[in-house]
Design a protein around this motif. Structure first.
Motif, mmCIF file in Angstrom:
data_model
loop_
_atom_site.group_PDB
_atom_site.id
_atom_site.type_symbol
_atom_site.label_atom_id
_atom_site.label_comp_id
_atom_site.label_asym_id
_atom_site.label_seq_id
_atom_site.Cartn_x
_atom_site.Cartn_y
_atom_site.Cartn_z
ATOM 1 N N LEU A 1 0.863 -1.175 0.000
ATOM 2 C CA LEU A 1 0.000 0.000 0.000
ATOM 3 C C LEU A 1 0.901 1.225 0.000
ATOM 4 O O LEU A 1 1.895 1.269 0.731
ATOM 5 C CB LEU A 1 -0.876 0.034 1.256
ATOM 6 C CG LEU A 1 -1.852 -1.107 1.459
ATOM 7 C CD1 LEU A 1 -2.538 -0.972 2.818
ATOM 8 C CD2 LEU A 1 -2.887 -1.116 0.352
ATOM 9 N N ILE B 1 -5.766 -7.667 -0.262
ATOM 10 C CA ILE B 1 -6.775 -6.752 0.264
ATOM 11 C C ILE B 1 -7.841 -6.525 -0.794
ATOM 12 O O ILE B 1 -7.538 -6.168 -1.927
ATOM 13 C CB ILE B 1 -6.122 -5.418 0.661
ATOM 14 C CG1 ILE B 1 -5.103 -5.668 1.765
ATOM 15 C CG2 ILE B 1 -7.159 -4.417 1.115
ATOM 16 C CD1 ILE B 1 -4.282 -4.468 2.114
ATOM 17 N N ASP C 1 -11.992 -3.692 1.653
ATOM 18 C CA ASP C 1 -10.981 -3.483 2.698
ATOM 19 C C ASP C 1 -10.154 -2.228 2.424
ATOM 20 O O ASP C 1 -9.832 -1.483 3.350
ATOM 21 C CB ASP C 1 -10.053 -4.699 2.809
ATOM 22 C CG ASP C 1 -10.724 -5.889 3.471
ATOM 23 O OD1 ASP C 1 -11.707 -5.687 4.216
ATOM 24 O OD2 ASP C 1 -10.262 -7.027 3.242
ATOM 25 N N LYS C 2 -9.820 -2.002 1.156
ATOM 26 C CA LYS C 2 -9.059 -0.796 0.806
ATOM 27 C C LYS C 2 -9.846 0.460 1.178
ATOM 28 O O LYS C 2 -9.282 1.432 1.667
ATOM 29 C CB LYS C 2 -8.722 -0.765 -0.687
ATOM 30 C CG LYS C 2 -7.445 -1.445 -1.032
ATOM 31 C CD LYS C 2 -7.062 -1.157 -2.469
ATOM 32 C CE LYS C 2 -5.780 -1.882 -2.798
ATOM 33 N NZ LYS C 2 -5.346 -1.658 -4.167
ATOM 34 N N LEU D 1 -4.523 7.038 0.991
ATOM 35 C CA LEU D 1 -4.135 5.840 0.245
ATOM 36 C C LEU D 1 -3.984 6.210 -1.217
ATOM 37 O O LEU D 1 -4.880 6.815 -1.800
ATOM 38 C CB LEU D 1 -5.223 4.769 0.416
ATOM 39 C CG LEU D 1 -4.845 3.315 0.211
ATOM 40 C CD1 LEU D 1 -3.672 2.913 1.092
ATOM 41 C CD2 LEU D 1 -6.027 2.422 0.498
ATOM 42 N N GLU E 1 -3.536 5.301 -5.154
ATOM 43 C CA GLU E 1 -3.788 4.260 -6.148
ATOM 44 C C GLU E 1 -3.072 4.551 -7.465
ATOM 45 O O GLU E 1 -2.621 3.654 -8.146
ATOM 46 C CB GLU E 1 -5.301 4.142 -6.409
ATOM 47 C CG GLU E 1 -6.116 3.766 -5.188
ATOM 48 C CD GLU E 1 -5.934 2.323 -4.749
ATOM 49 O OE1 GLU E 1 -5.538 1.484 -5.563
ATOM 50 O OE2 GLU E 1 -6.202 2.056 -3.564
#
Length: 186
Positions: free
Chosen positions: A3, A42, A46-47, A61, A63
């Protein structure tokens, strides 16, 4: 699974991210500035949970690949300037290329596109912020600060300091307003 997380700039950030992931039931294998390795895969749900939890603490987070690269450059520079004790013995472009396994021209182009500034300007801003921290503590002379930050001379540090802050280092020490920025504000 890896991540990529924006705004992780210190050891406390790493502790918070690790603790929050563990609270959500994940087992981080390693937690570094801007990057966490987790043993399990994940799901998208969940993300989303992770993203929501991390947002509470000011993290994001990532991406998008370009944003991840820009964040990796930032965290590598932060680590170099604020946490590495040894002076940089090679030029910054080679250091970043070796650490991130990408050509510097690619790193530079992506960073400039995402951050709207050059890597060099960001590096200088981090060094000046570290100089401000050291000046605030008052434990070192300007010569010692210049040496620790790998400047060729006190004059070079003073020149960059004035260009970035609008103040000389001695003027900064006597200024009473809020002087320093958090690392994620730079």
């Amino acid at each position: 699974m890896k991540l990529h997380i924006k705004n992780m700039v210190c050891n406390r950030c790493k502790m918070v991210v690790k603790a929050e992931l563990e609270k959500l039931g994940f087992n981080p294998i390693s937690v570094e500035l801007g990057e966490v390795s987790i043993a399990e895969n994940i799901s998208a749900v969940d993300k989303l949970k992770i993203a929501e939890k991390l947002n509470i603490f000011g993290f994001e987070l990532l991406e998008d690949k370009k944003t991840q690269i820009a964040e990796q450059v930032k965290t590598t520079i932060i680590d170099l300037v604020h946490y590495t004790k040894e002076p940089l013995k090679i030029n910054l472009s080679l250091y970043l290329s070796e650490r991130l396994n990408l050509e510097y021209s690619s790193l530079s182009a992506v960073f400039s596109e995402i951050e709207n500034q050059t890597i060099e300007k960001y590096f200088i801003a981090q060094k000046i912020e570290k100089a401000k921290e050291m000046l605030t503590y008052g434990e070192l002379t300007l010569s010692e600060i210049a040496f620790q930050l790998n400047y060729s001379s006190v004059a070079h540090l003073s020149s960059q300091f004035k260009k970035v802050t609008g103040l000389t280092p001695s003027g900064f020490k006597t200024e009473t307003s809020d002087k320093r920025k958090t690392l994620d504000e730079i």
